[in-house]
Design a protein around this motif. Structure first.
Motif, PDB file in Angstrom:
ATOM      1  N   VAL A 216       0.867  -1.181   0.000  1.00 32.29           N
ATOM      2  CA  VAL A 216       0.000   0.000   0.000  1.00 32.29           C
ATOM      3  C   VAL A 216       0.901   1.227   0.000  1.00 32.29           C
ATOM      4  O   VAL A 216       1.635   1.472   0.959  1.00 32.29           O
ATOM      5  CB  VAL A 216      -0.931   0.020   1.223  1.00 32.29           C
ATOM      6  N   ASN A 217       0.864   1.964  -1.080  1.00 31.91           N
ATOM      7  CA  ASN A 217       1.742   3.122  -1.250  1.00 31.91           C
ATOM      8  C   ASN A 217       1.149   4.328  -0.531  1.00 31.91           C
ATOM      9  O   ASN A 217       0.145   4.891  -0.961  1.00 31.91           O
ATOM     10  CB  ASN A 217       1.924   3.420  -2.742  1.00 31.91           C
ATOM     11  N   LEU A 218       1.783   4.724   0.568  1.00 33.45           N
ATOM     12  CA  LEU A 218       1.366   5.908   1.317  1.00 33.45           C
ATOM     13  C   LEU A 218       2.237   7.084   0.865  1.00 33.45           C
ATOM     14  O   LEU A 218       3.097   7.570   1.597  1.00 33.45           O
ATOM     15  CB  LEU A 218       1.518   5.675   2.816  1.00 33.45           C
ATOM     16  N   LYS A 219       2.016   7.531  -0.349  1.00 32.04           N
ATOM     17  CA  LYS A 219       2.930   8.504  -0.942  1.00 32.04           C
ATOM     18  C   LYS A 219       2.682   9.934  -0.479  1.00 32.04           C
ATOM     19  O   LYS A 219       3.512  10.814  -0.739  1.00 32.04           O
ATOM     20  CB  LYS A 219       2.831   8.439  -2.467  1.00 32.04           C
ATOM     21  N   THR A 239      14.387  24.714  16.117  1.00 27.85           N
ATOM     22  CA  THR A 239      13.664  24.517  17.372  1.00 27.85           C
ATOM     23  C   THR A 239      12.855  25.769  17.716  1.00 27.85           C
ATOM     24  O   THR A 239      13.032  26.835  17.136  1.00 27.85           O
ATOM     25  CB  THR A 239      14.634  24.183  18.511  1.00 27.85           C
ATOM     26  N   GLY A 240      11.932  25.608  18.677  1.00 32.29           N
ATOM     27  CA  GLY A 240      11.101  26.721  19.115  1.00 32.29           C
ATOM     28  C   GLY A 240       9.951  27.026  18.186  1.00 32.29           C
ATOM     29  O   GLY A 240       9.281  28.056  18.341  1.00 32.29           O
ATOM     30  N   MET A 241       9.647  26.142  17.238  1.00 29.81           N
ATOM     31  CA  MET A 241       8.579  26.405  16.279  1.00 29.81           C
ATOM     32  C   MET A 241       7.938  25.087  15.831  1.00 29.81           C
ATOM     33  O   MET A 241       8.434  24.001  16.135  1.00 29.81           O
ATOM     34  CB  MET A 241       9.119  27.163  15.068  1.00 29.81           C
ATOM     35  N   THR A 242       6.840  25.198  15.085  1.00 34.73           N
ATOM     36  CA  THR A 242       6.150  24.048  14.510  1.00 34.73           C
ATOM     37  C   THR A 242       6.381  24.016  13.009  1.00 34.73           C
ATOM     38  O   THR A 242       6.244  25.033  12.329  1.00 34.73           O
ATOM     39  CB  THR A 242       4.642  24.106  14.799  1.00 34.73           C
ATOM     40  N   HIS A 243       6.723  22.842  12.504  1.00 36.80           N
ATOM     41  CA  HIS A 243       6.975  22.666  11.073  1.00 36.80           C
ATOM     42  C   HIS A 243       5.882  21.779  10.467  1.00 36.80           C
ATOM     43  O   HIS A 243       5.535  20.733  11.030  1.00 36.80           O
ATOM     44  CB  HIS A 243       8.318  21.984  10.829  1.00 36.80           C
ATOM     45  N   SER A 244       5.353  22.182   9.332  1.00 41.20           N
ATOM     46  CA  SER A 244       4.499  21.295   8.541  1.00 41.20           C
ATOM     47  C   SER A 244       5.421  20.354   7.765  1.00 41.20           C
ATOM     48  O   SER A 244       6.368  20.807   7.111  1.00 41.20           O
ATOM     49  CB  SER A 244       3.643  22.111   7.574  1.00 41.20           C
ATOM     50  N   VAL A 245       5.174  19.045   7.862  1.00 36.30           N
ATOM     51  CA  VAL A 245       6.079  18.073   7.249  1.00 36.30           C
ATOM     52  C   VAL A 245       5.308  17.110   6.352  1.00 36.30           C
ATOM     53  O   VAL A 245       4.086  16.996   6.433  1.00 36.30           O
ATOM     54  CB  VAL A 245       6.846  17.268   8.329  1.00 36.30           C
ATOM     55  N   TYR A 246       6.070  16.412   5.497  1.00 35.84           N
ATOM     56  CA  TYR A 246       5.481  15.392   4.627  1.00 35.84           C
ATOM     57  C   TYR A 246       6.493  14.268   4.454  1.00 35.84           C
ATOM     58  O   TYR A 246       7.684  14.412   4.759  1.00 35.84           O
ATOM     59  CB  TYR A 246       5.104  15.980   3.267  1.00 35.84           C
ATOM     60  N   GLY A 247       6.021  13.135   3.974  1.00 34.29           N
ATOM     61  CA  GLY A 247       6.887  11.989   3.733  1.00 34.29           C
ATOM     62  C   GLY A 247       6.153  10.957   2.906  1.00 34.29           C
ATOM     63  O   GLY A 247       5.015  11.176   2.459  1.00 34.29           O
ATOM     64  N   SER A 248       6.787   9.830   2.699  1.00 33.85           N
ATOM     65  CA  SER A 248       6.153   8.743   1.951  1.00 33.85           C
ATOM     66  C   SER A 248       6.784   7.422   2.350  1.00 33.85           C
ATOM     67  O   SER A 248       7.954   7.361   2.737  1.00 33.85           O
ATOM     68  CB  SER A 248       6.303   8.948   0.440  1.00 33.85           C
ATOM     69  N   THR A 249       5.982   6.374   2.275  1.00 35.78           N
ATOM     70  CA  THR A 249       6.471   5.017   2.505  1.00 35.78           C
ATOM     71  C   THR A 249       5.441   4.053   1.934  1.00 35.78           C
ATOM     72  O   THR A 249       4.403   4.469   1.406  1.00 35.78           O
ATOM     73  CB  THR A 249       6.725   4.736   3.995  1.00 35.78           C
ATOM     74  N   SER A 250       5.692   2.774   2.042  1.00 37.55           N
ATOM     75  CA  SER A 250       4.733   1.751   1.619  1.00 37.55           C
ATOM     76  C   SER A 250       4.594   0.726   2.719  1.00 37.55           C
ATOM     77  O   SER A 250       5.591   0.275   3.296  1.00 37.55           O
ATOM     78  CB  SER A 250       5.195   1.055   0.329  1.00 37.55           C
ATOM     79  N   GLN A 280      11.137  -3.227   3.071  1.00 44.37           N
ATOM     80  CA  GLN A 280      10.941  -1.943   2.409  1.00 44.37           C
ATOM     81  C   GLN A 280      10.762  -0.809   3.416  1.00 44.37           C
ATOM     82  O   GLN A 280      10.758   0.368   3.038  1.00 44.37           O
ATOM     83  CB  GLN A 280       9.766  -1.998   1.444  1.00 44.37           C
ATOM     84  N   LEU A 281      10.607  -1.145   4.705  1.00 46.74           N
ATOM     85  CA  LEU A 281      10.542  -0.118   5.742  1.00 46.74           C
ATOM     86  C   LEU A 281      11.919   0.031   6.371  1.00 46.74           C
ATOM     87  O   LEU A 281      12.321  -0.759   7.220  1.00 46.74           O
ATOM     88  CB  LEU A 281       9.506  -0.489   6.808  1.00 46.74           C
ATOM     89  N   GLN A 282      12.650   1.027   5.959  1.00 47.21           N
ATOM     90  CA  GLN A 282      13.984   1.302   6.477  1.00 47.21           C
ATOM     91  C   GLN A 282      13.942   2.578   7.319  1.00 47.21           C
ATOM     92  O   GLN A 282      13.437   2.563   8.415  1.00 47.21           O
ATOM     93  CB  GLN A 282      14.966   1.400   5.312  1.00 47.21           C
ATOM     94  N   SER A 283      14.457   3.666   6.817  1.00 42.07           N
ATOM     95  CA  SER A 283      14.334   4.955   7.492  1.00 42.07           C
ATOM     96  C   SER A 283      13.260   5.771   6.792  1.00 42.07           C
ATOM     97  O   SER A 283      13.260   5.889   5.565  1.00 42.07           O
ATOM     98  CB  SER A 283      15.668   5.698   7.467  1.00 42.07           C
ATOM     99  N   LEU A 284      12.303   6.313   7.562  1.00 39.53           N
ATOM    100  CA  LEU A 284      11.194   7.084   7.017  1.00 39.53           C
ATOM    101  C   LEU A 284      11.450   8.561   7.286  1.00 39.53           C
ATOM    102  O   LEU A 284      11.195   9.056   8.385  1.00 39.53           O
ATOM    103  CB  LEU A 284       9.865   6.666   7.651  1.00 39.53           C
ATOM    104  N   PRO A 285      11.995   9.309   6.314  1.00 40.44           N
ATOM    105  CA  PRO A 285      12.290  10.726   6.537  1.00 40.44           C
ATOM    106  C   PRO A 285      11.037  11.589   6.447  1.00 40.44           C
ATOM    107  O   PRO A 285      10.115  11.294   5.675  1.00 40.44           O
ATOM    108  CB  PRO A 285      13.260  11.054   5.402  1.00 40.44           C
ATOM    109  N   PHE A 286      11.010  12.658   7.251  1.00 43.39           N
ATOM    110  CA  PHE A 286       9.958  13.656   7.178  1.00 43.39           C
ATOM    111  C   PHE A 286      10.624  15.002   6.899  1.00 43.39           C
ATOM    112  O   PHE A 286      11.582  15.390   7.566  1.00 43.39           O
ATOM    113  CB  PHE A 286       9.148  13.709   8.470  1.00 43.39           C
ATOM    114  N   CYS A 287      10.102  15.690   5.888  1.00 47.46           N
ATOM    115  CA  CYS A 287      10.731  16.908   5.397  1.00 47.46           C
ATOM    116  C   CYS A 287       9.763  18.085   5.490  1.00 47.46           C
ATOM    117  O   CYS A 287       8.544  17.906   5.521  1.00 47.46           O
ATOM    118  CB  CYS A 287      11.173  16.720   3.950  1.00 47.46           C
TER     119      CYS A 287
END
Length: 422
Positions: A216-219, A239-250, A280-287
């Motif tokens: 299941v591609n959670l792109k 630090t000291g703030m909130t970031h909107s982030v995104y990522g993808s995995t399967s 296929q689940l290794q490191s899941l980066p959030f950017c």
């Protein structure tokens, strides 16, 4: 009207043992199960709930990120890492004519809950991580005569939702400056499909099936990284703030072979072998969402030195294998029972606690009428020992914040279900 067989073979002894499947490798909870599709009744409603209580504890914990000083005065032995959890499932099956069967079900195939709390040496590695899922599926089969039995072609699709969060201690600071805790929130969804075949000889209660479930591609995973409790002078602009982030995995694809056959009047043996593509689940980066399209969101390592990664969830899993076997017996027209032994190969590769698991399961079914079936099963398993250490992969260090050992631990589970046929 279809021929109905309410004996042990029709029941499938493996369905008595739901408790044994809820503590498998990786993020597996309920997994995928289409046994209801094979019920010979015209219409069936089946609901179940399973409670699993893993008792994993961590010892000899060491803060290996020396600059943070977190180890001062914090416990390092007997740290309870896991939480108990519930696994619900409900399904409806309908026979459409003589050859077509369809089932519709809701389940929670994936999940995790690690909750060591803030007061331990490895709080910079994890305070609490929780992942949950929802899966809505439709699966159908078409049967036709072949030799002494029937051959089935199976196909279906499912929609999956995944959500969760992770808290960890980003900085150990005085309370008047904040908690120092960073909070990652995430959610995503995607579609999958399944295809398979089965062959049945009703006279011998024989059935063999091979079913593939797609990844299941959670792109489009979206979320927030809240660092407002970490003083901005720790890392200005981050630090000291909130970031909107995104990522993808399967979420992983899997292939499962199941087999059962009658061996004597009232007796059935069964087994299964399942492969799950956890690797296929290794490191899941959030950017940072603000960098989307400008900088690629990949794991920042020696091969990818430029990345928009702000944080990551590091798993580094390998493929999982689950092998199970057992026997069932019909005592009389109302009572049946089954027992099984299951081995699940650990998916951890140096970090984490997912080592091999051995599970004994037993269950009973009570059928007061031919239209109602009550089932109760339990399981007791051994979570084998191991350790988690810093490892280097592709030029990047993982598990570098904390190291620990763990002994053989126990996991227990209980499951109850109700099936109504009409």
């Amino acid at each position: 009207m279809r021929k109905k067989n309410f004996g042990l073979g029709a029941m499938t002894a493996a369905t008595l043992l739901a408790a044994t499947s809820a503590q498998a490798g990786g993020l597996e909870r309920g997994g995928y199960n289409i046994d209801l599709l094979f019920d010979p009744s015209d219409y069936v409603i089946d609901s179940s709930v399973t409670y699993v209580n893993p008792q994993r504890k961590l010892n000899n914990v060491r803060d290996t990120e020396s600059a943070d000083g977190i180890d001062t005065g914090r416990p390092s032995n007997g740290i309870r890492a896991t939480e108990g959890y519930w696994v619900p499932r409900i399904g409806f099956k309908a026979g459409l004519g003589e050859a077509v069967d369809c089932m519709f079900d809701y389940s929670q195939p994936w999940g995790a809950h690690l909750n060591q709390g803030r007061n331990w040496v490895g709080a910079n590695e994890n305070i609490e991580t929780k992942i949950k899922s929802n899966n809505y599926a439709t699966t159908c089969s078409y049967s036709f005569d072949m030799g002494p039995g029937q051959f089935r072609i199976i196909g279906g699709a499912f929609y999956q939702e995944l959500s969760g969060f992770q808290d960890r201690l980003a900085a150990d600071v005085p309370s008047f400056l904040g908690t120092g805790v960073g909070h990652l929130e995430m959610k995503g969804d995607g579609w999958g499909w399944r295809a398979g075949v089965a062959y049945e000889i009703e006279e011998y209660a024989l059935r063999t099936s091979l079913v593939y479930n797609s990844a299941v591609n959670l792109k489009d995973i979206t979320g927030t990284l809240d660092l407002t409790q970490v003083p901005d002078f720790i890392k200005p602009g981050y630090t000291g703030m909130t970031h909107s982030v995104y990522g993808s995995t399967s979420m992983p694809d899997s292939l499962e072979l199941k087999f059962q056959t009658g061996v004597a009047p009232g007796w059935l043996v069964f087994g299964s072998v399942k492969w799950t593509d956890w690797s296929q689940l290794q490191s899941l980066p959030f950017c940072a969402t603000a960098t989307k399209g400008a900088v690629s969101c990949v794991t920042k390592d020696a091969s990818n030195p430029v990345s928009g990664e702000l944080t990551s969830i590091d798993l580094l899993y390998r493929d999982g294998w689950t092998i199970s076997g057992g026997a069932g017996h019909k005592f009389n027209e109302q009572w049946s029972g089954a027992a099984s032994l299951t081995w699940d190969r650990g998916v951890s590769t140096g970090i984490g606690t997912h080592t091999d698991t051995w599970t004994l399961g037993a269950g009973v079914a009570y059928t007061p009428t031919e239209n109602i079936e009550l089932r109760l099963s339990g399981a007791l398993g051994l979570l084998t020992s191991g350790s988690s250490r810093e490892i280097v992969k592709d030029g990047r260090a993982y598990g570098q914040r904390a190291s620990y050992d763990f002994d053989n631990d126990l996991v227990s589970a209980i499951s109850t279900s109700l099936k109504v046929k009409f």
